[in-house]
Design a protein around this motif. Structure first.
Motif, PDB file in Angstrom:
ATOM      1  N   THR A 197      12.310  11.238   3.823  1.00  0.00           N
ATOM      2  CA  THR A 197      11.681  11.025   2.520  1.00  0.00           C
ATOM      3  C   THR A 197      12.318  11.924   1.459  1.00  0.00           C
ATOM      4  O   THR A 197      13.031  12.884   1.787  1.00  0.00           O
ATOM      5  CB  THR A 197      10.175  11.337   2.574  1.00  0.00           C
ATOM      6  OG1 THR A 197      10.013  12.740   2.822  1.00  0.00           O
ATOM      7  CG2 THR A 197       9.466  10.505   3.630  1.00  0.00           C
ATOM      8  N   HIS A 212      14.860  25.156   1.219  1.00  0.00           N
ATOM      9  CA  HIS A 212      15.063  26.099   2.333  1.00  0.00           C
ATOM     10  C   HIS A 212      16.466  26.685   2.305  1.00  0.00           C
ATOM     11  O   HIS A 212      16.646  27.883   2.561  1.00  0.00           O
ATOM     12  CB  HIS A 212      14.783  25.426   3.676  1.00  0.00           C
ATOM     13  CG  HIS A 212      13.342  25.144   3.904  1.00  0.00           C
ATOM     14  ND1 HIS A 212      12.885  23.937   4.354  1.00  0.00           N
ATOM     15  CD2 HIS A 212      12.240  25.898   3.725  1.00  0.00           C
ATOM     16  CE1 HIS A 212      11.570  23.961   4.452  1.00  0.00           C
ATOM     17  NE2 HIS A 212      11.151  25.146   4.068  1.00  0.00           N
ATOM     18  N   ASP A 264       7.313  12.364  -3.388  1.00  0.00           N
ATOM     19  CA  ASP A 264       7.661  13.033  -2.136  1.00  0.00           C
ATOM     20  C   ASP A 264       7.644  12.096  -0.938  1.00  0.00           C
ATOM     21  O   ASP A 264       8.399  12.290   0.004  1.00  0.00           O
ATOM     22  CB  ASP A 264       6.721  14.205  -1.871  1.00  0.00           C
ATOM     23  CG  ASP A 264       7.108  15.443  -2.649  1.00  0.00           C
ATOM     24  OD1 ASP A 264       8.186  15.450  -3.279  1.00  0.00           O
ATOM     25  OD2 ASP A 264       6.333  16.414  -2.626  1.00  0.00           O
ATOM     26  N   ASP A 265       6.792  11.086  -0.956  1.00  0.00           N
ATOM     27  CA  ASP A 265       6.694  10.188   0.199  1.00  0.00           C
ATOM     28  C   ASP A 265       7.627   8.977   0.112  1.00  0.00           C
ATOM     29  O   ASP A 265       7.605   8.115   0.988  1.00  0.00           O
ATOM     30  CB  ASP A 265       5.256   9.756   0.432  1.00  0.00           C
ATOM     31  CG  ASP A 265       4.668   8.987  -0.744  1.00  0.00           C
ATOM     32  OD1 ASP A 265       5.261   9.012  -1.838  1.00  0.00           O
ATOM     33  OD2 ASP A 265       3.598   8.374  -0.573  1.00  0.00           O
ATOM     34  N   ARG A 305      12.929  19.582   0.263  1.00  0.00           N
ATOM     35  CA  ARG A 305      12.631  20.761   1.073  1.00  0.00           C
ATOM     36  C   ARG A 305      13.895  21.297   1.768  1.00  0.00           C
ATOM     37  O   ARG A 305      14.047  22.508   1.930  1.00  0.00           O
ATOM     38  CB  ARG A 305      11.536  20.457   2.093  1.00  0.00           C
ATOM     39  CG  ARG A 305      10.139  20.496   1.477  1.00  0.00           C
ATOM     40  CD  ARG A 305       9.053  20.369   2.527  1.00  0.00           C
ATOM     41  NE  ARG A 305       9.012  19.042   3.137  1.00  0.00           N
ATOM     42  CZ  ARG A 305       8.457  17.973   2.582  1.00  0.00           C
ATOM     43  NH1 ARG A 305       7.893  18.065   1.391  1.00  0.00           N
ATOM     44  NH2 ARG A 305       8.466  16.807   3.203  1.00  0.00           N
ATOM     45  N   SER A 306      14.798  20.405   2.160  1.00  0.00           N
ATOM     46  CA  SER A 306      16.059  20.841   2.768  1.00  0.00           C
ATOM     47  C   SER A 306      16.824  21.749   1.818  1.00  0.00           C
ATOM     48  O   SER A 306      17.359  22.785   2.219  1.00  0.00           O
ATOM     49  CB  SER A 306      16.945  19.635   3.119  1.00  0.00           C
ATOM     50  OG  SER A 306      16.339  18.835   4.089  1.00  0.00           O
ATOM     51  N   PRO A 347      17.001  13.883   6.488  1.00  0.00           N
ATOM     52  CA  PRO A 347      15.698  13.736   5.842  1.00  0.00           C
ATOM     53  C   PRO A 347      15.333  12.262   5.699  1.00  0.00           C
ATOM     54  O   PRO A 347      16.196  11.417   5.447  1.00  0.00           O
ATOM     55  CB  PRO A 347      15.891  14.394   4.484  1.00  0.00           C
ATOM     56  CG  PRO A 347      17.356  14.379   4.250  1.00  0.00           C
ATOM     57  CD  PRO A 347      18.015  14.409   5.593  1.00  0.00           C
ATOM     58  N   ASP A 384      11.287  15.438   2.041  1.00  0.00           N
ATOM     59  CA  ASP A 384      12.099  16.089   3.081  1.00  0.00           C
ATOM     60  C   ASP A 384      13.433  16.548   2.510  1.00  0.00           C
ATOM     61  O   ASP A 384      13.908  17.644   2.800  1.00  0.00           O
ATOM     62  CB  ASP A 384      12.387  15.127   4.241  1.00  0.00           C
ATOM     63  CG  ASP A 384      11.167  14.683   5.009  1.00  0.00           C
ATOM     64  OD1 ASP A 384      10.127  15.382   4.962  1.00  0.00           O
ATOM     65  OD2 ASP A 384      11.256  13.628   5.667  1.00  0.00           O
ATOM     66  N   PHE A 385      14.052  15.694   1.709  1.00  0.00           N
ATOM     67  CA  PHE A 385      15.358  15.985   1.109  1.00  0.00           C
ATOM     68  C   PHE A 385      15.261  17.219   0.209  1.00  0.00           C
ATOM     69  O   PHE A 385      16.073  18.143   0.307  1.00  0.00           O
ATOM     70  CB  PHE A 385      15.823  14.761   0.316  1.00  0.00           C
ATOM     71  CG  PHE A 385      17.221  14.850  -0.198  1.00  0.00           C
ATOM     72  CD1 PHE A 385      18.302  14.550   0.616  1.00  0.00           C
ATOM     73  CD2 PHE A 385      17.480  15.209  -1.514  1.00  0.00           C
ATOM     74  CE1 PHE A 385      19.609  14.617   0.136  1.00  0.00           C
ATOM     75  CE2 PHE A 385      18.770  15.277  -2.011  1.00  0.00           C
ATOM     76  CZ  PHE A 385      19.841  14.981  -1.171  1.00  0.00           C
ATOM     77  N   TYR A 398      20.325  17.043  11.032  1.00  0.00           N
ATOM     78  CA  TYR A 398      19.010  16.757  10.465  1.00  0.00           C
ATOM     79  C   TYR A 398      19.204  15.765   9.331  1.00  0.00           C
ATOM     80  O   TYR A 398      20.017  15.992   8.434  1.00  0.00           O
ATOM     81  CB  TYR A 398      18.351  18.036   9.932  1.00  0.00           C
ATOM     82  CG  TYR A 398      17.114  17.748   9.119  1.00  0.00           C
ATOM     83  CD1 TYR A 398      15.942  17.335   9.741  1.00  0.00           C
ATOM     84  CD2 TYR A 398      17.127  17.864   7.743  1.00  0.00           C
ATOM     85  CE1 TYR A 398      14.813  17.055   9.000  1.00  0.00           C
ATOM     86  CE2 TYR A 398      15.997  17.584   6.992  1.00  0.00           C
ATOM     87  CZ  TYR A 398      14.841  17.180   7.624  1.00  0.00           C
ATOM     88  OH  TYR A 398      13.732  16.892   6.888  1.00  0.00           O
TER      89      TYR A 398
END
Length: 82
Positions: A68, A78, A27-28, A74-75, A66, A71-72, A64
């Motif tokens: 990381t 969502h 994730d990071d 989670r996009s 991302p 982040d990608f 937006y």
């Protein structure tokens, strides 16, 4: 199949197709340091739109980007939930 699994499988597939060496997918992981280039990311987003039926980056009114892998993912999570 979860968004995470779909995304990571496609990343690995695209990297192999383009002879790219990936860093460990966590994730990071900063996307710019992942080992993929801009063409690979364009292919990834296009394939994800085919598989998931969404592109959270063109669907959003706000720009937006991302940073990381988390982040990608989670996009997409969502966008799928919306």
């Amino acid at each position: 199949m979860s968004s995470r699994l779909t995304i990571t499988n496609l990343i690995e597939e695209i990297a192999a197709d383009h002879n790219k060496t990936l860093k460990p997918l966590s994730d990071d992981l900063v996307l710019l340091e992942s080992g993929l280039d801009s063409l690979c990311f364009a292919i990834l987003v296009a394939r994800l739109e085919d598989k998931l039926g969404i592109d959270p980056f063109s669907a959003s009114e706000e720009a937006y980007f991302p940073v990381t892998l988390g982040d990608f993912i989670r996009s997409y999570d969502h966008a799928v939930a919306a």
